[in-house]
Every structure is written in C-alpha cells, then in structure tokens.
Write a protein that holds these residues in place. Structure first.
Motif, PDB file in Angstrom:
ATOM      1  N   ALA A 103       0.773  -1.355  -0.114  1.00  0.00           N
ATOM      2  CA  ALA A 103       0.041   0.110   0.035  1.00  0.00           C
ATOM      3  C   ALA A 103       0.789   1.279  -0.098  1.00  0.00           C
ATOM      4  CB  ALA A 103      -0.958  -0.140   1.292  1.00  0.00           C
ATOM      5  N   VAL A 104       1.985   1.246   0.676  1.00  0.00           N
ATOM      6  CA  VAL A 104       2.995   2.347   0.888  1.00  0.00           C
ATOM      7  C   VAL A 104       3.667   2.559  -0.609  1.00  0.00           C
ATOM      8  CG1 VAL A 104       4.838   3.253   2.003  1.00  0.00           C
ATOM      9  CG2 VAL A 104       3.236   2.309   3.440  1.00  0.00           C
ATOM     10  N   LYS A 105       4.048   1.472  -0.801  1.00  0.00           N
ATOM     11  CA  LYS A 105       4.826   1.654  -2.213  1.00  0.00           C
ATOM     12  C   LYS A 105       3.942   2.187  -3.354  1.00  0.00           C
ATOM     13  CE  LYS A 105       7.501  -1.806  -3.726  1.00  0.00           C
ATOM     14  NZ  LYS A 105       7.950  -3.071  -4.084  1.00  0.00           N
ATOM     15  N   MET A 106       2.717   1.656  -3.556  1.00  0.00           N
ATOM     16  CA  MET A 106       1.704   1.852  -4.379  1.00  0.00           C
ATOM     17  C   MET A 106       1.196   3.361  -4.471  1.00  0.00           C
ATOM     18  SD  MET A 106      -2.022   0.287  -5.172  1.00  0.00           S
ATOM     19  CE  MET A 106      -1.725  -1.523  -5.602  1.00  0.00           C
ATOM     20  N   ALA A 107       1.179   3.830  -2.993  1.00  0.00           N
ATOM     21  CA  ALA A 107       0.762   5.235  -2.980  1.00  0.00           C
ATOM     22  C   ALA A 107       1.637   6.230  -3.474  1.00  0.00           C
ATOM     23  CB  ALA A 107       0.451   5.639  -1.593  1.00  0.00           C
ATOM     24  N   ARG A 108       3.238   5.809  -3.319  1.00  0.00           N
ATOM     25  CA  ARG A 108       4.329   6.670  -3.762  1.00  0.00           C
ATOM     26  C   ARG A 108       4.798   6.482  -5.049  1.00  0.00           C
ATOM     27  NH1 ARG A 108       7.784   5.371   2.074  1.00  0.00           N
ATOM     28  NH2 ARG A 108       6.714   6.883   3.284  1.00  0.00           N
ATOM     29  N   LYS A 109       4.497   5.389  -5.621  1.00  0.00           N
ATOM     30  CA  LYS A 109       4.661   5.162  -6.897  1.00  0.00           C
ATOM     31  C   LYS A 109       3.666   6.103  -7.943  1.00  0.00           C
ATOM     32  CE  LYS A 109       7.112   2.896 -10.113  1.00  0.00           C
ATOM     33  NZ  LYS A 109       6.315   2.886 -11.306  1.00  0.00           N
ATOM     34  N   TYR A 110       2.516   6.055  -7.203  1.00  0.00           N
ATOM     35  CA  TYR A 110       1.375   6.717  -7.900  1.00  0.00           C
ATOM     36  C   TYR A 110       1.763   8.251  -8.164  1.00  0.00           C
ATOM     37  CZ  TYR A 110      -3.153   9.194  -8.451  1.00  0.00           C
ATOM     38  OH  TYR A 110      -4.284  10.123  -8.722  1.00  0.00           O
ATOM     39  N   TRP A 111       2.463   8.971  -7.081  1.00  0.00           N
ATOM     40  CA  TRP A 111       3.054  10.366  -7.413  1.00  0.00           C
ATOM     41  C   TRP A 111       4.179  10.135  -8.380  1.00  0.00           C
ATOM     42  CZ3 TRP A 111      -0.577  13.680  -7.099  1.00  0.00           C
ATOM     43  CH2 TRP A 111      -1.658  13.642  -6.193  1.00  0.00           C
ATOM     44  N   PHE A 112       4.959   9.360  -8.124  1.00  0.00           N
ATOM     45  CA  PHE A 112       6.293   9.223  -9.022  1.00  0.00           C
ATOM     46  C   PHE A 112       5.724   9.142 -10.480  1.00  0.00           C
ATOM     47  CE2 PHE A 112       9.413   7.134 -11.398  1.00  0.00           C
ATOM     48  CZ  PHE A 112      10.673   7.850 -10.903  1.00  0.00           C
ATOM     49  N   GLU A 113       4.923   8.396 -10.659  1.00  0.00           N
ATOM     50  CA  GLU A 113       4.583   8.423 -12.282  1.00  0.00           C
ATOM     51  C   GLU A 113       3.709   9.507 -12.624  1.00  0.00           C
ATOM     52  OE1 GLU A 113       5.193   6.010 -14.325  1.00  0.00           O
ATOM     53  OE2 GLU A 113       6.162   5.031 -12.727  1.00  0.00           O
ATOM     54  N   LYS A 114       3.061  10.413 -11.712  1.00  0.00           N
ATOM     55  CA  LYS A 114       2.610  11.631 -12.104  1.00  0.00           C
ATOM     56  C   LYS A 114       3.378  12.773 -12.301  1.00  0.00           C
ATOM     57  CE  LYS A 114      -2.246  10.880 -10.818  1.00  0.00           C
ATOM     58  NZ  LYS A 114      -2.827  11.450 -12.240  1.00  0.00           N
ATOM     59  N   GLY A 115       4.883  12.701 -12.286  1.00  0.00           N
ATOM     60  CA  GLY A 115       5.807  13.557 -12.362  1.00  0.00           C
ATOM     61  C   GLY A 115       5.832  14.332 -10.779  1.00  0.00           C
ATOM     62  N   GLN A 116       5.465  13.895  -9.725  1.00  0.00           N
ATOM     63  CA  GLN A 116       5.760  14.622  -8.652  1.00  0.00           C
ATOM     64  C   GLN A 116       6.403  13.807  -7.305  1.00  0.00           C
ATOM     65  OE1 GLN A 116       2.054  17.015  -7.342  1.00  0.00           O
ATOM     66  NE2 GLN A 116       1.118  16.327  -8.863  1.00  0.00           N
ATOM     67  N   PRO A 117       7.667  13.391  -7.635  1.00  0.00           N
ATOM     68  CA  PRO A 117       8.137  12.325  -6.826  1.00  0.00           C
ATOM     69  C   PRO A 117       8.269  12.762  -5.266  1.00  0.00           C
ATOM     70  CG  PRO A 117       9.808  13.494  -8.268  1.00  0.00           C
ATOM     71  CD  PRO A 117       8.342  13.911  -8.811  1.00  0.00           C
ATOM     72  N   ASP A 118       8.268  14.028  -5.163  1.00  0.00           N
ATOM     73  CA  ASP A 118       8.501  14.655  -3.512  1.00  0.00           C
ATOM     74  C   ASP A 118       7.257  14.281  -2.747  1.00  0.00           C
ATOM     75  OD1 ASP A 118      10.995  15.461  -4.201  1.00  0.00           O
ATOM     76  OD2 ASP A 118      10.444  17.406  -4.898  1.00  0.00           O
ATOM     77  N   ARG A 119       5.982  13.759  -3.429  1.00  0.00           N
ATOM     78  CA  ARG A 119       4.823  13.633  -2.734  1.00  0.00           C
ATOM     79  C   ARG A 119       5.026  12.222  -2.189  1.00  0.00           C
ATOM     80  NH1 ARG A 119      -0.274  16.431  -5.042  1.00  0.00           N
ATOM     81  NH2 ARG A 119      -1.162  15.896  -2.936  1.00  0.00           N
ATOM     82  N   VAL A 120       5.569  12.098  -1.123  1.00  0.00           N
ATOM     83  CA  VAL A 120       5.789  10.856  -0.292  1.00  0.00           C
ATOM     84  C   VAL A 120       5.393  10.584   1.157  1.00  0.00           C
ATOM     85  CG1 VAL A 120       8.050  10.446  -1.806  1.00  0.00           C
ATOM     86  CG2 VAL A 120       8.202  11.413   0.657  1.00  0.00           C
ATOM     87  N   ASN A 121       4.991  11.804   1.690  1.00  0.00           N
ATOM     88  CA  ASN A 121       4.597  11.699   3.109  1.00  0.00           C
ATOM     89  C   ASN A 121       3.203  10.915   3.225  1.00  0.00           C
ATOM     90  OD1 ASN A 121       6.772  12.610   4.181  1.00  0.00           O
ATOM     91  ND2 ASN A 121       6.487  14.917   4.027  1.00  0.00           N
ATOM     92  N   ILE A 122       2.897   9.993   4.220  1.00  0.00           N
ATOM     93  CA  ILE A 122       1.943   9.407   4.474  1.00  0.00           C
ATOM     94  C   ILE A 122       1.237   9.941   5.886  1.00  0.00           C
ATOM     95  CG2 ILE A 122       0.439   7.169   4.643  1.00  0.00           C
ATOM     96  CD1 ILE A 122       2.392   6.129   2.622  1.00  0.00           C
ATOM     97  N   ALA A 261      -3.730   2.248  -8.613  1.00  0.00           N
ATOM     98  CA  ALA A 261      -2.531   1.177  -9.083  1.00  0.00           C
ATOM     99  C   ALA A 261      -1.914   1.362 -10.178  1.00  0.00           C
ATOM    100  CB  ALA A 261      -3.429  -0.100  -9.250  1.00  0.00           C
ATOM    101  N   GLN A 262      -2.130   2.629 -11.022  1.00  0.00           N
ATOM    102  CA  GLN A 262      -1.523   2.732 -12.214  1.00  0.00           C
ATOM    103  C   GLN A 262       0.096   2.667 -12.297  1.00  0.00           C
ATOM    104  OE1 GLN A 262      -1.287   7.107 -13.577  1.00  0.00           O
ATOM    105  NE2 GLN A 262      -3.183   6.952 -12.145  1.00  0.00           N
ATOM    106  N   GLY A 263       0.767   2.789 -11.389  1.00  0.00           N
ATOM    107  CA  GLY A 263       2.300   2.656 -11.324  1.00  0.00           C
ATOM    108  C   GLY A 263       2.774   1.327 -10.921  1.00  0.00           C
ATOM    109  N   MET A 264       1.685   0.651 -10.703  1.00  0.00           N
ATOM    110  CA  MET A 264       2.566  -0.965 -10.423  1.00  0.00           C
ATOM    111  C   MET A 264       2.459  -1.631 -11.559  1.00  0.00           C
ATOM    112  SD  MET A 264       3.393  -0.099  -7.321  1.00  0.00           S
ATOM    113  CE  MET A 264       3.777  -1.764  -6.918  1.00  0.00           C
ATOM    114  N   THR A 265       3.540  -1.722 -12.321  1.00  0.00           N
ATOM    115  CA  THR A 265       3.390  -2.432 -13.450  1.00  0.00           C
ATOM    116  C   THR A 265       4.608  -3.658 -13.400  1.00  0.00           C
ATOM    117  OG1 THR A 265       5.278  -0.767 -14.144  1.00  0.00           O
ATOM    118  CG2 THR A 265       3.114  -0.465 -14.954  1.00  0.00           C
ATOM    119  N   ALA A 266       4.709  -4.391 -14.524  1.00  0.00           N
ATOM    120  CA  ALA A 266       5.495  -5.714 -14.218  1.00  0.00           C
ATOM    121  C   ALA A 266       6.799  -5.363 -13.507  1.00  0.00           C
ATOM    122  CB  ALA A 266       5.503  -6.417 -15.657  1.00  0.00           C
ATOM    123  N   GLY A 267       7.141  -6.189 -12.406  1.00  0.00           N
ATOM    124  CA  GLY A 267       8.563  -6.005 -12.175  1.00  0.00           C
ATOM    125  C   GLY A 267       8.341  -4.976 -10.801  1.00  0.00           C
TER     126      GLY A 267
END
Length: 390
Positions: A103-122, A261-267
């Motif tokens: 869940a934590v990885k998915m949320a952070r990867k979501y913002w990374f894919e949206k071009g906002q990698p600094d949005r990591v705080n939960i 879940a859009q950032g959670m691709t193969a691998g």
C-alpha cells in the motif's frame, strides 16, 4: 538458554490441539469458548466444513506454482473481490503486514508516475497498528513498537486520533496519502465516526490525496458489512485486507482502483507465495459465505445481542468494567482493572479473549457464533469479573 522458538511472545500457558466452531480444545481436554478467533482471523470458526473441503480438494490437486504463471484460483478470488468492492484490481499477499508494504509503495509510485516524486509523506494516526515490518512500525510510530529498532523510515507523519484540524494542518505539497483503520483494533477497539471518515475522504478529494484504509482486522464482515468503511458510505483508493479473508489460512490482499494502481507495472512488486492455489481456494470459500446478505444480517443481529448482554455485564460489574465499544462483532470492554487480569481470569473460566491498548479487552468471536454460545460467553465473562471483583 534461549528456547528453540524465538521468545518474542508472552504466551499463555495453554496448548490448543483442536478447534470446533466457536470452541478450542486444550491438550488436557478442557473446552474453551473462543472469543479471540485467532485475533479476528477465524471468521467462520474452527474447522468450518466448507473451508476444510476447499482446502482438501485443492491440496489433492496443486499446492504451489509461484506467480510466474497464471493461477486460476487467484483470478477467481480477485474477481469476487472486485465484484463486491470498490476495487478494480487485487494483489495477494500472505499477511496483513505485507499489505502495508505494498500500500505504501503503491501510493508513492502513483505520485512518481505523475511527475511529483516529492509527494511521499503518508499521514497516519496515534494508536494505529499496521503490522510489524519497518514500514508498519514507522507508520504507527508508537514507542512500544519502535524502541530499539531505529532509525525509523522517513515519510510518515503521525497525528492525534480523530483530530480533523490536525489532518488539515498536516496536508502539504509533499503529502501523498492518508492511512487509517476505520476501527482501530490493537489501539483499543476505537471506531472512527462515520462523519469523520467522510470528512477525511472529502479532504483527500479536495487535495488529490489517496485514501488508504487498513481493514485487516475490521474487514471481511467483522462489523456487519463486508468492509467497515461501507457504513460511512465512502470508498478508499487502496485497501489492506487479511485475517478473516483466509478464515485461518494465511492470506492477505491489497485492493485498489485502477487509477491508484497505475504505477504498479510488471516488476514493481512480487511475492513468491502470495495468492497460491491453497490460500485462494480457501479465500473463495470464505467470500461465498461473507457476501451472502443473509449471513451479514445474522452477523448484525448477533452483534446487537452480544452488545446488549455486554452492557448488562458492565452494569453488573462497575468495579471491573467501564464501558462497551466497537462495531459489529468487533467489540471491546473498557476496563478499570488491567486488561491482562481480565484475560487471565477468563482463562480460569475457560473463555479466550484478547488484550488491547487503552485498557481494553477485545471480543472477536467467530462470525458464526450461536445465540446459545453468546449466552454462555456472558456467563463465563460474568464469572471472570466476579473473580476479579471479589
């Protein structure tokens, strides 16, 4: 000299060797009424015929192949979960702790894919429990779980429980998600009011944040709905599920919308055992029961009966108990004495309960508990309270 089993538990001096419905049989033959259900795991009680049949049939066919291949039982269970929830997709794990990691990885990867990698705080909440991995204890941030295990993982901000103003103040440009339990379990059976859950959902929508719900303990019909958030009429973006979904077999799942879940691709994530044929065969059998409207109606009826009787118990033992709280068949007795004393007195009366924080004893019976067993549970709790109050 250290024992062969790492001594990380203060175990009760009990050895259960068999289970039947709502009952546990000790090695010496004593029968305990089980109001612990493996900490809300044995949703359909012990040795439920449908689960035994599902496990046995699958065990005679195929145990494990790994996620290198398609697993029909996994796909069937995922379809059932998608059909009955907000989710578009599911990833299977072996435990609730593992669901937190994803869940934590998915949320952070979501913002990374949206071009906002600094949005990591939960944002998380005081009193929460999200498992005992490094991410889980960092999210909960309680000294009991974190002491000696530092440094904690960054990226978690713990807030006072039920303080919506603190939530508003904590939201910033680096906020990725809000993570919470609709009903805190380890924290002392503390339900989040429906209106507050609605307010948090609205804040997530306003700021574009992901809402992660941890329904590991309060989900799978435990509160009388398939999942606890349904009472508030909201949906999360990501949800952690485990415990009851396997009915006693190790199984967990992360449910998510397609967008979340859009950032959670193969691998990007994996699990060797997660979603294996044995676990998913049992999970399918569990889902067939807990999604039945008649089953859910009966859970709610029995929850009302148990709560009513517990209120009478509290009134009869004001020197031991303060109040009843919780939702459905996830109830807590707020105690005036040490909860461990109540649990131990219960063992003397052949009834199993679970201690929690905030001076609470948890009552988490199988959802299949009968009316007669509820009456017997109250009788044994009454005897335990009389033993303490004498």
């Amino acid at each position: 000299m250290i024992p062969s089993v790492l001594p990380t538990y203060n175990r009760a001096p009990l050895t259960f060797v068999k289970g039947e419905g709502s009952w546990l049989i000790e090695a010496d033959g004593r029968r305990f009424l089980d109001l612990a259900a493996g900490i809300a795991v044995n949703a359909l009680g012990h040795a439920h015929p449908a689960l035994v049949q599902a496990l046995t049939e699958q065990a005679n066919t195929l145990w494990h192949t790994s996620n290198l291949y398609h697993i029909p039982q996994q796909e069937t269970l995922a379809d059932k979960l998608v059909e009955h929830t907000f989710a578009d997709t599911v990833f299977f794990t072996n435990s609730g702790t593992e669901t937190c990691e994803l869940a934590v990885k998915m949320a952070r990867k979501y913002w990374f894919e949206k071009g906002q990698p600094d949005r990591v705080n939960i944002l998380t909440f005081e009193g929460s429990f999200h498992g005992r991995s490094s991410a889980g204890i960092s999210a909960a941030a309680s000294e009991k779980m974190t002491k000696g295990f530092g440094p904690m993982l960054p990226g978690f901000i713990s807030l006072p429980w039920m303080d919506i103003d603190a939530v508003k103040a904590a939201i910033g440009d680096t906020t990725a998600a809000i993570l919470l339990e609709p009903v805190q379990g380890e924290g002392g059976i503390r339900p989040l009011p429906d209106e507050l859950l609605k307010d948090i959902r609205a804040l997530c929508d306003e700021h574009g944040l992901l809402l992660i719900l941890d329904e590991v303990q309060c989900g799978v019909a435990r509160t009388g709905r398939l999942f606890a958030h349904e009472w508030a009429g909201i949906t999360p973006d990501i949800m952690m599920v485990a415990k009851g979904i396997g009915g006693g077999f190790p199984l967990g799942a992360v449910l998510a919308t397609e967008d979340a879940a859009q950032g959670m691709t193969a691998g990007t994530h994996g699990s060797t055992y997660g979603g294996n044929p044995l676990a998913c065969a049992v999970g399918c059998a569990v889902m067939d029961h807990v999604t039945d409207p008649v089953f859910l109606e009966n859970v709610n009826r029995k929850a009302g009966l148990l709560r009513q009787k517990l209120e009478g118990l509290v009134a009869s033992h004001t020197e031991v108990f303060e109040s009843v709280r919780g939702s459905g068949l996830m109830l807590g007795l707020k105690c005036k004495v040490a909860p461990g004393d109540v649990v131990n007195a219960g063992y003397d009366q052949l009834i199993a309960t679970v201690p929690a924080a905030d001076n609470v004893v948890r009552l988490l019976p199988p959802l299949t508990i009968t009316d007669d067993e509820i009456a017997e549970a109250i009788s044994r709790l009454d005897a335990a309270a009389s033993q303490l109050g004498s």
